[in-house]
Design a protein around this motif. Structure first.
Motif, short mmCIF file in Angstrom:
data_model
loop_
_atom_site.label_atom_id
_atom_site.label_comp_id
_atom_site.label_asym_id
_atom_site.label_seq_id
_atom_site.Cartn_x
_atom_site.Cartn_y
_atom_site.Cartn_z
N LEU A 184 -0.39 1.93 -0.67
CA LEU A 184 0.86 2.32 -0.04
C LEU A 184 1.36 3.64 -0.60
CD1 LEU A 184 2.71 -1.12 -0.11
CD2 LEU A 184 1.48 -0.10 1.82
N GLN A 185 2.05 4.41 0.25
CA GLN A 185 2.69 5.63 -0.20
C GLN A 185 3.91 5.27 -1.07
OE1 GLN A 185 1.65 8.91 0.62
NE2 GLN A 185 -0.15 7.86 1.42
N ASN A 186 4.33 6.20 -1.90
CA ASN A 186 5.56 6.04 -2.67
C ASN A 186 6.71 6.59 -1.85
OD1 ASN A 186 7.22 5.49 -4.97
ND2 ASN A 186 5.46 5.90 -6.28
N PHE A 187 7.89 6.77 -2.49
CA PHE A 187 9.00 7.39 -1.76
C PHE A 187 8.56 8.75 -1.23
CE2 PHE A 187 12.56 10.30 -1.47
CZ PHE A 187 13.45 9.59 -0.69
N THR A 188 8.06 9.60 -2.11
CA THR A 188 7.43 10.85 -1.69
C THR A 188 6.00 10.53 -1.29
OG1 THR A 188 8.78 12.21 -3.16
CG2 THR A 188 6.70 13.17 -2.40
N THR A 189 5.65 10.88 -0.06
CA THR A 189 4.30 10.60 0.41
C THR A 189 3.42 11.83 0.23
OG1 THR A 189 4.43 11.36 2.70
CG2 THR A 189 5.41 9.21 2.20
N LEU A 242 9.19 0.91 -4.58
CA LEU A 242 9.74 1.32 -3.30
C LEU A 242 8.74 1.05 -2.19
CD1 LEU A 242 11.50 4.64 -4.32
CD2 LEU A 242 12.58 2.49 -3.70
N GLY A 243 7.49 1.43 -2.41
CA GLY A 243 6.47 1.21 -1.41
C GLY A 243 6.22 -0.26 -1.12
N ARG A 244 6.34 -1.08 -2.16
CA ARG A 244 6.05 -2.51 -2.01
C ARG A 244 7.23 -3.31 -1.48
NH1 ARG A 244 2.65 -4.67 -7.30
NH2 ARG A 244 0.86 -3.25 -7.13
N PHE A 245 8.44 -2.99 -1.96
CA PHE A 245 9.56 -3.89 -1.71
C PHE A 245 10.70 -3.30 -0.88
CE2 PHE A 245 7.81 -4.96 -5.99
CZ PHE A 245 7.16 -6.12 -5.61
N ALA A 246 10.80 -1.99 -0.78
CA ALA A 246 11.93 -1.38 -0.07
C ALA A 246 11.51 -0.78 1.27
CB ALA A 246 12.59 -0.31 -0.95
N LEU A 247 10.46 0.03 1.27
CA LEU A 247 10.01 0.67 2.49
C LEU A 247 9.09 -0.27 3.27
CD1 LEU A 247 9.46 4.20 0.93
CD2 LEU A 247 11.49 3.32 2.11
N ARG A 248 8.84 0.04 4.55
CA ARG A 248 8.17 -0.92 5.43
C ARG A 248 6.81 -0.43 5.93
NH1 ARG A 248 11.69 -4.90 7.12
NH2 ARG A 248 13.38 -5.05 5.59
N GLU A 249 6.09 0.28 5.07
CA GLU A 249 4.78 0.77 5.46
C GLU A 249 3.77 -0.36 5.69
OE1 GLU A 249 1.17 3.47 3.53
OE2 GLU A 249 3.20 3.64 2.73
N ASP A 250 3.88 -1.42 4.93
CA ASP A 250 2.94 -2.53 5.03
C ASP A 250 3.25 -3.36 6.28
OD1 ASP A 250 1.21 -4.63 4.73
OD2 ASP A 250 1.92 -5.24 2.75
N VAL A 251 2.36 -3.30 7.27
CA VAL A 251 2.57 -4.06 8.51
C VAL A 251 1.55 -5.19 8.63
CG1 VAL A 251 3.71 -2.23 9.78
CG2 VAL A 251 1.21 -2.36 9.79
N GLY A 252 1.12 -5.71 7.47
CA GLY A 252 0.24 -6.86 7.46
C GLY A 252 -1.15 -6.55 7.97
#
Length: 426
Positions: A96-101, A403-413
């Motif tokens: 996953l990307q971080n806050f800054t990608t 942030l990548g794991r718990f706040a942002l929504r990049e992970d769409v399963g």
């Protein structure tokens, strides 16, 4: 191969991405944009997950990299400017990307890039918009434009943002607009003149202040800085400020943020004296089912705005048009007609677009409109902010991408990006 005559409302990221793919398939594309020029405004945006892969499939990775913002990561500071945590960009190409990608760019640069990539095969009309439309005999959509002209189209695509006029017209006057405002959440965006100092890095700096306020400052060039003011507030002044009354919106943000600490007073002084690009965003989520009605369909924020809180607005606006064009391309393959498509064929393509992309957006939007959000406890008081700073400091030390794991929504399963051979080979 039959050609569709398609009208796209909105020359933002979703509109230009739709024009790119559909014109590549050989369709007759017109884009109308109510602003007099392509809008170069807007601060930094990024791509994540499947949005990155779609950009690569467009063949625009090199052009994107040439315009990318040079941000290396994000730090968290306290009221004295002391760093508590630092989260570098993930440039490994994995995870996953971080806050800054690894894919940061200014919004205006991305719009220009997408526009230029298809400008030779797309008709762009600025200073014009859809006044009304109606479907006639199931064979076309008749559109009345703001200049009084009328035209007929096989398909109308609404890509006109969170406050979409196309969506409201599609739903009709007796149906409530399908947007949920997130309890008094606002963002103010602007840039200020500030020369980079010797030894200063290109990084985002975020600061939490009591009263559910936060500030983000980041730099995209050596002579200017971007400033983001975010708050969850009951301010009547901001709530009652008329959209487009920039001065009143600025006055409300100054009133809310005064005394917040760190560099707030410097930013507020610049906001009142040196800013000509301020924009106030009222944070909301658009959820509707389906995203189409007859020969009208929505993409990007017009159909499924996930809000700034997810970090997925730009990626959704890139992936959605790819899926829509891909399903239309499969309609081409399956059509037996030589000179036109039937309404049933077109509706089937729109239905498949909705079915294919909806699990992605359901994952991105999950839980956003229900219950409390992190701001209800992170930035309520100095004590809660201290706890937050300690927490992110530990995560930073352990190199955990919280942030990548718990706040942002990049992970769409387990959702996977479809392959459309008809699009890639054209």
């Amino acid at each position: 191969m039959p050609q569709l005559k398609i009208l796209i409302s909105g020359a933002g990221i979703a509109g230009c991405a739709s024009a790119f793919w559909l014109s590549r398939l050989g369709h007759d594309i017109t884009v109308v944009e109510r602003f007099p020029t392509l809008r170069s405004t807007g601060l930094q945006v990024d791509l994540r997950g499947h949005g990155i892969e779609v950009m690569k499939r467009m063949g625009l990775e090199q052009a994107f990299r040439a315009k990318s913002a040079p941000e290396n990561g994000m730090e968290v500071v306290d009221s004295r400017g002391r760093r508590w945590a630092y989260f570098p960009a993930n440039r490994s190409g994995k995870g996953l990307q971080n806050f800054t990608t690894d894919w940061e760019i200014m919004r205006g640069d991305l719009c220009q890039l997408l526009h230029d990539a298809c400008a030779g095969r797309v008709k762009y009309v600025f200073g014009k918009w859809i006044e009304s439309f109606q479907e006639s005999n199931n064979d076309f959509v008749e559109v009345l434009f703001s200049d009084g002209q009328k035209d007929r189209f096989d398909l109308v695509i609404g890509a006109d943002g969170q406050g979409s006029r196309t969506r409201k017209m599609m739903l009709g006057p007796n149906t409530p607009d399908q947007i949920t405002w997130l309890g008094g959440m606002y963002f103010g965006y602007f840039t200020i003149p500030r020369q980079i100092q010797e030894g200063e890095e290109y990084r985002a700096t975020t600061y939490m202040a009591p009263g559910k306020r936060f500030i983000l400052a980041r730099r995209h060039r050596p002579d200017r800085m971007q400033v983001y003011l975010g708050c969850k507030t009951n301010s009547e002044r901001l709530r009652n400020a008329r959209r487009g009354d920039v001065q009143e919106e600025i006055n409300a943000f100054v009133e809310i943020f005064r005394g917040a600490g760190w560099q707030t007073e410097q930013f507020l002084k610049a906001l009142q004296e040196d800013v000509d690009d301020f924009y106030c965003e009222r944070i909301g989520v658009v959820k509707m089912n389906p995203w189409y009605q007859n020969r009208v369909v929505l993409v990007g924020d017009a159909g499924y705005c996930p809000s700034s809180n997810t970090g997925m607005g730009t990626s959704s606006a890139i992936v959605g048009p790819y899926i829509l064009a891909g399903e239309i391309s499969r309609m081409q393959r399956g059509s037996k007609a030589e000179d036109h498509y039937t309404k049933d064929e077109l509706l089937m393509a729109l239905k498949r677009y909705d079915e294919k992309f909806r699990p992605f957006m359901d994952a991105v939007q999950k839980g956003i409109t229900e219950g409390q959000d992190a701001w209800d406890w992170i930035a309520r008081s100095w004590f809660s902010i201290l706890i937050f700073n300690i927490f992110v400091a530990i995560a930073s030390f352990l190199r955990i991408n919280i942030l990548g794991r718990f706040a942002l929504r990049e992970d769409v399963g387990d959702w996977s990006l479809p392959d459309y051979e008809e699009m890639i080979k054209n």
